[in-house]
Design a protein around this motif. Structure first.
Motif, short mmCIF file in Angstrom:
data_model
loop_
_atom_site.label_atom_id
_atom_site.label_comp_id
_atom_site.label_asym_id
_atom_site.label_seq_id
_atom_site.Cartn_x
_atom_site.Cartn_y
_atom_site.Cartn_z
N LEU A 134 24.29 16.24 18.39
CA LEU A 134 24.65 17.23 17.38
C LEU A 134 24.67 16.52 16.04
CD1 LEU A 134 27.50 19.13 19.25
CD2 LEU A 134 25.34 20.14 18.48
N PHE A 135 24.06 17.11 15.04
CA PHE A 135 23.94 16.43 13.75
C PHE A 135 23.96 17.46 12.63
CE2 PHE A 135 19.81 17.80 15.02
CZ PHE A 135 19.08 18.04 13.87
N ARG A 136 24.21 17.00 11.42
CA ARG A 136 24.16 17.89 10.26
C ARG A 136 22.74 17.96 9.75
NH1 ARG A 136 24.51 17.42 4.90
NH2 ARG A 136 25.24 15.26 4.92
N ILE A 137 22.22 19.16 9.61
CA ILE A 137 20.86 19.36 9.15
C ILE A 137 20.76 19.09 7.66
CG2 ILE A 137 19.05 21.10 8.80
CD1 ILE A 137 19.83 22.32 11.46
N ASP A 138 19.76 18.28 7.28
CA ASP A 138 19.53 17.97 5.87
C ASP A 138 18.09 18.31 5.50
OD1 ASP A 138 18.02 15.95 7.01
OD2 ASP A 138 19.29 14.30 6.31
N ASP A 139 17.56 17.71 4.45
CA ASP A 139 16.21 18.03 3.98
C ASP A 139 15.12 17.51 4.91
OD1 ASP A 139 16.96 19.41 1.68
OD2 ASP A 139 17.17 17.56 0.51
N GLY A 140 15.42 16.55 5.76
CA GLY A 140 14.42 15.95 6.62
C GLY A 140 14.26 16.70 7.94
N VAL A 141 13.56 16.06 8.86
CA VAL A 141 13.36 16.60 10.20
C VAL A 141 14.21 15.80 11.18
CG1 VAL A 141 11.69 17.03 12.03
CG2 VAL A 141 11.01 17.34 9.64
N ASP A 142 15.29 16.40 11.64
CA ASP A 142 16.21 15.76 12.60
C ASP A 142 16.73 14.43 12.06
OD1 ASP A 142 15.58 17.84 14.40
OD2 ASP A 142 13.83 16.74 15.12
N SER A 143 16.96 14.36 10.77
CA SER A 143 17.31 13.09 10.13
C SER A 143 18.74 13.04 9.60
CB SER A 143 16.34 12.82 8.97
OG SER A 143 16.36 13.89 8.03
N LEU A 147 26.94 13.92 14.32
CA LEU A 147 28.31 14.40 14.49
C LEU A 147 28.85 14.11 15.89
CD1 LEU A 147 27.77 17.84 12.75
CD2 LEU A 147 29.24 16.00 11.89
N SER A 148 27.97 14.13 16.88
CA SER A 148 28.37 13.85 18.25
C SER A 148 27.12 13.48 19.04
CB SER A 148 29.06 15.06 18.88
OG SER A 148 29.51 14.78 20.19
N GLN A 149 27.30 12.58 20.02
CA GLN A 149 26.15 12.14 20.80
C GLN A 149 26.60 11.72 22.20
OE1 GLN A 149 23.78 8.72 19.19
NE2 GLN A 149 22.11 10.22 19.13
N ARG A 150 25.82 12.10 23.20
CA ARG A 150 26.08 11.73 24.59
C ARG A 150 24.83 11.05 25.15
NH1 ARG A 150 30.44 13.28 23.52
NH2 ARG A 150 31.86 14.66 24.65
N GLU A 189 30.85 11.89 10.37
CA GLU A 189 29.40 11.88 10.21
C GLU A 189 28.91 10.44 10.17
OE1 GLU A 189 28.04 14.15 6.91
OE2 GLU A 189 28.84 16.05 7.67
N THR A 190 28.00 10.10 11.07
CA THR A 190 27.44 8.75 11.15
C THR A 190 25.98 8.80 10.72
OG1 THR A 190 28.89 8.21 13.01
CG2 THR A 190 27.00 6.77 12.64
N PRO A 191 25.62 8.16 9.61
CA PRO A 191 24.22 8.20 9.17
C PRO A 191 23.29 7.61 10.22
CG PRO A 191 25.66 7.35 7.44
CD PRO A 191 26.49 7.42 8.69
N GLN A 192 22.10 8.18 10.34
CA GLN A 192 21.10 7.63 11.24
C GLN A 192 20.46 6.39 10.62
OE1 GLN A 192 18.27 10.33 13.08
NE2 GLN A 192 19.59 12.11 12.64
N ASP A 193 20.08 5.46 11.47
CA ASP A 193 19.38 4.26 11.04
C ASP A 193 17.88 4.55 11.09
OD1 ASP A 193 18.27 1.78 10.62
OD2 ASP A 193 19.67 0.71 11.93
N ASP A 194 17.29 4.79 9.94
CA ASP A 194 15.88 5.16 9.89
C ASP A 194 14.96 4.06 10.42
OD1 ASP A 194 16.36 7.66 8.87
OD2 ASP A 194 16.12 7.06 6.78
#
Length: 302
Positions: A134-143, A147-150, A189-194
């Motif tokens: 589960l993540f917060r949607i931003d301007d990118g694609v799934d980026s 918010l939560s991860q299993r 919210e944990t930023p993704q590591d691109d």
């Protein structure tokens, strides 16, 4: 807290149930496809019964970024919008209409496998571990930030159906945990590591055509990856086009001499096909045509 839910698949139904039963939350509206557009998703679910049970407004929409829909969204005034099981990206106008508080769901361990068809790709890539996000949607694609991860293991004999079921269980538990945190502003919210991001391309039904010159393990993996709830792996025989749903490795191929795609053996309900590496697969479940005659060849579409 008022929620708007947008989607049209089983994951949307799982989220619907979680929101409808969460203390302090009201499912104000559910936006989903018209029934006549169900073919957009092979795993389409009609959400009308769930919306009715939750006393939520049901909106039938084909373009989630249209001006008419955005006006409806503004009137709903949700505190959070959940986009789960929707094939369109959320444009800036839609996100602005809901104060950029949009939660998305992805059937992969983001930032790995951003994009489409993630359950088939997980199996095709022979991933050993995957996850639901589960993540917060931003301007990118799934980026957007997570918010939560299993995380969970992918079994050696994993099928699309069994992996789908694992994701639905993970989504349900994540929603139950995340909703109270969102309600009190405590969600982290944990930023993704691109640097770790990979991308999965869209797959079409035609990508499920079987190439019998491939190794038996590759053909079996394709069958498992594109099976139900997806369109399935397909081939053509002298009896017509058929969809193959389940296979198993066949022992004793050293006693048979045949070409890739040739039927080695058959009984009343199954048949055996030679693959490109000299190994063979027994087809256990199929549809669309009768069992092909012995020694005939199976092929992809011409």
């Amino acid at each position: 807290m008022r929620a708007l839910l947008i989607g049209a698949v089983e994951g949307t139904r799982v989220a619907l149930d979680a929101i409808a039963n969460a203390p302090g939350w009201t499912l104000a509206a559910v936006a989903s496809l018209p029934i006549e557009r169900a073919s957009r998703h092979s795993d389409f679910v009609d959400l009308a019964p769930g919306a009715d049970a939750a006393s939520a407004q049901l909106i039938r929409v084909t373009d989630g970024n249209s001006a008419d829909f955005i006006e409806q969204v503004r009137a709903i005034a949700p505190d959070f919008t959940f986009v789960i099981g929707w094939s369109q990206l959320c444009g800036p106008a839609l996100r602005q209409a809901v104060n950029d508080r949009v939660v998305g769901y992805h059937t992969a361990a983001l930032p790995r496998l951003r994009g489409r068809a993630t359950i088939p790709w997980t199996i095709l890539l022979d991933e050993k571990i995957t996850g639901s996000t589960l993540f917060r949607i931003d301007d990118g694609v799934d980026s957007g930030p997570i918010l939560s991860q299993r995380f969970f293991h992918v079994a050696p004999d994993e099928t699309a159906a069994s992996l789908y079921s694992k994701h639905m269980a993970a989504l349900g538990s994540m929603m139950i945990e995340l909703l109270p945190a969102l309600a009190v502003g405590a969600a982290v919210e944990t930023p993704q590591d691109d640097r770790l991001a990979t991308w999965a391309a869209r797959r079409r039904p035609s990508d499920g055509w079987i190439d019998w010159t491939r190794a038996a393990a590759d053909v079996d993996r394709l069958v498992r990856a594109v099976g139900r709830p997806y369109p399935g792996a397909t081939t053509v025989s002298s009896t017509g086009p058929m969809t193959i749903w389940r296979t198993e490795r066949f022992a004793g191929t050293d006693r048979y001499h045949a070409l890739p795609g040739q039927v080695l053996d058959r009984d009343e309900s199954t048949f055996v096909v030679r693959c490109g590496d000299g190994e063979a697969l027994r087809v256990l479940e199929f549809s669309g045509a009768a069992i092909p005659p012995l020694h005939t060849h199976l092929r992809a579409a011409s």
